[in-house]
Enzyme design. Structure first.
Site, PDB file in Angstrom:
ATOM      1  N   ASP A  30     -35.757  69.047  26.980  1.00  0.00           N
ATOM      2  CA  ASP A  30     -35.320  68.820  25.608  1.00  0.00           C
ATOM      3  C   ASP A  30     -35.108  67.327  25.423  1.00  0.00           C
ATOM      4  O   ASP A  30     -34.589  66.653  26.328  1.00  0.00           O
ATOM      5  CB  ASP A  30     -34.023  69.581  25.324  1.00  0.00           C
ATOM      6  CG  ASP A  30     -33.761  69.739  23.834  1.00  0.00           C
ATOM      7  OD1 ASP A  30     -33.908  70.858  23.314  1.00  0.00           O
ATOM      8  OD2 ASP A  30     -33.417  68.726  23.177  1.00  0.00           O
ATOM      9  N   THR A  85     -38.164  76.536  14.330  1.00  0.00           N
ATOM     10  CA  THR A  85     -39.064  76.468  13.169  1.00  0.00           C
ATOM     11  C   THR A  85     -38.218  76.649  11.915  1.00  0.00           C
ATOM     12  O   THR A  85     -38.255  77.702  11.269  1.00  0.00           O
ATOM     13  CB  THR A  85     -40.165  77.550  13.242  1.00  0.00           C
ATOM     14  OG1 THR A  85     -39.556  78.835  13.446  1.00  0.00           O
ATOM     15  CG2 THR A  85     -41.117  77.274  14.383  1.00  0.00           C
ATOM     16  N   THR A 121     -40.903  81.546  16.489  1.00  0.00           N
ATOM     17  CA  THR A 121     -41.378  82.362  15.368  1.00  0.00           C
ATOM     18  C   THR A 121     -42.162  81.460  14.423  1.00  0.00           C
ATOM     19  O   THR A 121     -41.598  80.523  13.845  1.00  0.00           O
ATOM     20  CB  THR A 121     -40.199  83.012  14.634  1.00  0.00           C
ATOM     21  OG1 THR A 121     -39.441  83.785  15.574  1.00  0.00           O
ATOM     22  CG2 THR A 121     -40.686  83.916  13.515  1.00  0.00           C
ATOM     23  N   ARG A 151     -31.181  89.133  20.124  1.00  0.00           N
ATOM     24  CA  ARG A 151     -30.062  89.374  19.210  1.00  0.00           C
ATOM     25  C   ARG A 151     -28.905  88.504  19.669  1.00  0.00           C
ATOM     26  O   ARG A 151     -28.496  88.584  20.825  1.00  0.00           O
ATOM     27  CB  ARG A 151     -29.640  90.841  19.232  1.00  0.00           C
ATOM     28  CG  ARG A 151     -30.721  91.821  18.802  1.00  0.00           C
ATOM     29  CD  ARG A 151     -30.318  93.239  19.186  1.00  0.00           C
ATOM     30  NE  ARG A 151     -30.213  93.389  20.635  1.00  0.00           N
ATOM     31  CZ  ARG A 151     -29.576  94.390  21.240  1.00  0.00           C
ATOM     32  NH1 ARG A 151     -28.960  95.309  20.524  1.00  0.00           N
ATOM     33  NH2 ARG A 151     -29.542  94.456  22.569  1.00  0.00           N
ATOM     34  N   ASN A 255     -25.297  99.589   7.022  1.00  0.00           N
ATOM     35  CA  ASN A 255     -23.901  99.264   6.763  1.00  0.00           C
ATOM     36  C   ASN A 255     -23.832  98.284   5.608  1.00  0.00           C
ATOM     37  O   ASN A 255     -24.206  97.117   5.748  1.00  0.00           O
ATOM     38  CB  ASN A 255     -23.244  98.666   8.009  1.00  0.00           C
ATOM     39  CG  ASN A 255     -23.180  99.665   9.152  1.00  0.00           C
ATOM     40  OD1 ASN A 255     -22.788 100.804   8.955  1.00  0.00           O
ATOM     41  ND2 ASN A 255     -23.579  99.243  10.346  1.00  0.00           N
ATOM     42  N   ALA A 256     -23.373  98.768   4.463  1.00  0.00           N
ATOM     43  CA  ALA A 256     -23.252  97.895   3.299  1.00  0.00           C
ATOM     44  C   ALA A 256     -22.129  96.896   3.530  1.00  0.00           C
ATOM     45  O   ALA A 256     -21.141  97.183   4.186  1.00  0.00           O
ATOM     46  CB  ALA A 256     -22.974  98.726   2.049  1.00  0.00           C
ATOM     47  N   CYS A 264     -32.061  82.859  11.686  1.00  0.00           N
ATOM     48  CA  CYS A 264     -33.381  83.484  11.849  1.00  0.00           C
ATOM     49  C   CYS A 264     -33.770  84.368  10.669  1.00  0.00           C
ATOM     50  O   CYS A 264     -34.760  84.098   9.997  1.00  0.00           O
ATOM     51  CB  CYS A 264     -33.411  84.302  13.140  1.00  0.00           C
ATOM     52  SG  CYS A 264     -33.360  83.302  14.639  1.00  0.00           S
ATOM     53  N   LYS A 267     -34.366  82.734   6.977  1.00  0.00           N
ATOM     54  CA  LYS A 267     -35.485  81.775   6.909  1.00  0.00           C
ATOM     55  C   LYS A 267     -36.796  82.421   7.318  1.00  0.00           C
ATOM     56  O   LYS A 267     -37.865  82.039   6.823  1.00  0.00           O
ATOM     57  CB  LYS A 267     -35.176  80.529   7.734  1.00  0.00           C
ATOM     58  CG  LYS A 267     -35.041  80.705   9.226  1.00  0.00           C
ATOM     59  CD  LYS A 267     -36.300  80.366   9.988  1.00  0.00           C
ATOM     60  CE  LYS A 267     -36.092  80.453  11.488  1.00  0.00           C
ATOM     61  NZ  LYS A 267     -37.351  80.267  12.254  1.00  0.00           N
ATOM     62  N   ARG A 334     -24.947  79.086  10.626  1.00  0.00           N
ATOM     63  CA  ARG A 334     -26.085  78.800   9.762  1.00  0.00           C
ATOM     64  C   ARG A 334     -26.264  79.930   8.750  1.00  0.00           C
ATOM     65  O   ARG A 334     -26.328  81.090   9.108  1.00  0.00           O
ATOM     66  CB  ARG A 334     -27.358  78.639  10.594  1.00  0.00           C
ATOM     67  CG  ARG A 334     -27.384  77.389  11.460  1.00  0.00           C
ATOM     68  CD  ARG A 334     -28.610  77.364  12.349  1.00  0.00           C
ATOM     69  NE  ARG A 334     -28.594  78.447  13.343  1.00  0.00           N
ATOM     70  CZ  ARG A 334     -29.589  78.720  14.174  1.00  0.00           C
ATOM     71  NH1 ARG A 334     -30.705  78.001  14.123  1.00  0.00           N
ATOM     72  NH2 ARG A 334     -29.493  79.701  15.044  1.00  0.00           N
TER      73      ARG A 334
END
Length: 437
Positions: A30, A85, A121, A151, A255-256, A264, A267, A334
């Protein structure tokens, strides 16, 4: 095998640590030197359950190291691209700057027979373009696409024991060579019976965005039903229970509440729609724009409910905002519905005190004007309204009798429908759920 992982954000750091834990020799690369230093010391720059232990184990084994020099990828046989991305500024499309930069930085370190594996992605068509880039540069390297299905909160499990593996492979003998290398990387998961779906580039690129689009549709659908329930007096939770018994539908993710967020899902569905527009088939995904709108309206609904309950004197009222991360077991803020709600109420002039078990630092960085506390009791003390906006177990297990002694007015908005409404009402609270009477 010797592997490199280009990009050590959430996806890359998890993938690098897990691959080393499985026995591979891994270098994570990185350009952010502070991130490299932190990871090299065994400190993850984000919260993910189980990652510190795996990271420390992999480093101690000598099989994992981190570097800021792309040349250190030289000698690895398989190179994973795991950069972000993000959504382009002023557009719904995905920004491919980091993917293209990663490929260009990696090219000098590649040798004939190497395999570059995309995990990011990306818009459909990207793999074909990048394969041509590698070919035109004379690297002799092959390209495969291996979408991730992590997840947040379960990323270690999803990497070491995935529920499926997808290989996007080139045609012919190159595809056979690439598959053999991929099989070697994932030998442990394949031996454990993990389903494998080998396919072409385009299909592999579509798998992740299609899965996210379906999930977003399911969540948005039940939130649309919550809008209907709110004007008819129906209970969306009971509705979800009833239709969830249909095996064709299922109860999970029905689940409301205040809707989805994170780095992720929002976007990705927007980028998917944008790519469909570019391909001339935007009408095929027109429904995703409405799903996005439904999702965002749930945030508006919670703000409106809060202002209604606070009344005309809301500038002199205190709100306890329980939750800042977009989901529990994460510090990711985010596009977080929870953080947006707290910020919007503060912008209206309300006094907001917010708390979260893990996301305080990230929330403070992006919204420094809010009042934050690590103590749930301090957030609740003197509150005229409580909003549960992230369904952390810390909030789900609060005792309504004890909490009532801390607040000024016992009114709670359960923006995730995660509390026992009867229990809170029995303790003297005005309980408000979304899509519930």
């Amino acid at each position: 095998m010797r592997l490199s992982v280009i990009g050590c954000g959430y996806l890359g750091a998890v993938h690098a640590a897990c691959m080393a834990e499985l026995g591979h020799e891994v270098v994570g690369i990185d350009l952010d030197e502070s991130k490299v230093r932190s990871l090299s010391e065994g400190v993850a720059p984000f919260y993910e359950p189980g990652l510190p232990e795996v990271l420390r184990s992999a480093l101690d084994s000598g099989r994992l190291r981190f570097s800021s020099d792309p040349a250190d990828a030289r000698g690895a046989r398989v190179h994973f691209i795991a950069v972000g991305t993000p959504q382009k500024s002023g557009s719904s499309a995905a920004d491919m700057t980091y993917v293209d930069s990663a490929i260009n930085a990696l090219i000098p370190a590649l040798s004939p027979g190497d395999l570059v594996v995309g995990k990011s992605t990306v818009p459909v068509g990207t793999a074909q373009r990048l394969s041509a880039t590698l070919r035109d540069a004379g690297t002799g390297a092959l390209l495969a696409w291996n979408p991730e299905f992590l997840r947040e909160g379960f990323a270690i499990q999803d990497t070491i024991s995935p529920d499926r593996l997808v290989y996007g492979l080139p045609a012919g003998i190159d595809g056979e060579t690439a598959r053999a290398l991929m099989d070697e990387v994932y030998a442990a998961a394949l031996a454990a019976g993990t389903p494998l779906v080998p396919t072409d580039y385009a299909t592999a690129e579509l798998v992740k965005v299609s899965a996210n689009a379906f999930l977003a549709t399911k969540i948005s659908f039940i939130n649309a039903m919550a809008e209907i329930a709110e004007v008819t007096g129906a209970d969306v939770t009971q509705l979800a229970d009833a239709i969830g018994h249909d095996v064709r539908i299922g109860r999970r993710f029905l689940n409301a509440g205040v809707g989805f967020g994170g780095g992720c899902l929002p976007k990705d569905i927007r980028a998917f729609s944008a790519r469909a527009d570019e391909l001339g088939v935007g009408h095929s995904l027109g429904f995703l724009k409405e799903m996005d709108a439904i999702n965002l309206r749930r945030r508006d609904r919670v703000v409106a409910l809060a202002l209604r309950e606070l009344g005309a004197e809301f500038p002199r009222k205190k709100v306890a905002a329980l939750g800042l991360a977009f989901k529990p077991n994460s510090d990711d803020v985010r596009d977080s519905p929870a953080l947006e709600i707290a910020t919007r109420l503060a912008a209206e002039g309300t006094s907001v005190t917010a708390t979260d078990p893990e996301a305080l630092r990230n929330a403070q960085r992006v919204q420094p004007q809010l009042t934050y506390t690590a103590s749930i009791d301090d957030a609740l003390r003197g509150a005229d309204l409580v909003i549960v906006a992230t369904e952390w177990v810390h909030f789900r297990e609060l005792d309504p009798v004890i909490v009532r002694e801390l607040v000024t007015t016992p009114t709670i908005i359960d923006a995730r429908n995660c509390l026992d409404a009867d229990r809170w009402r029995a303790a003297g609270w005005t309980y408000i759920g979304l899509g519930r009477p």
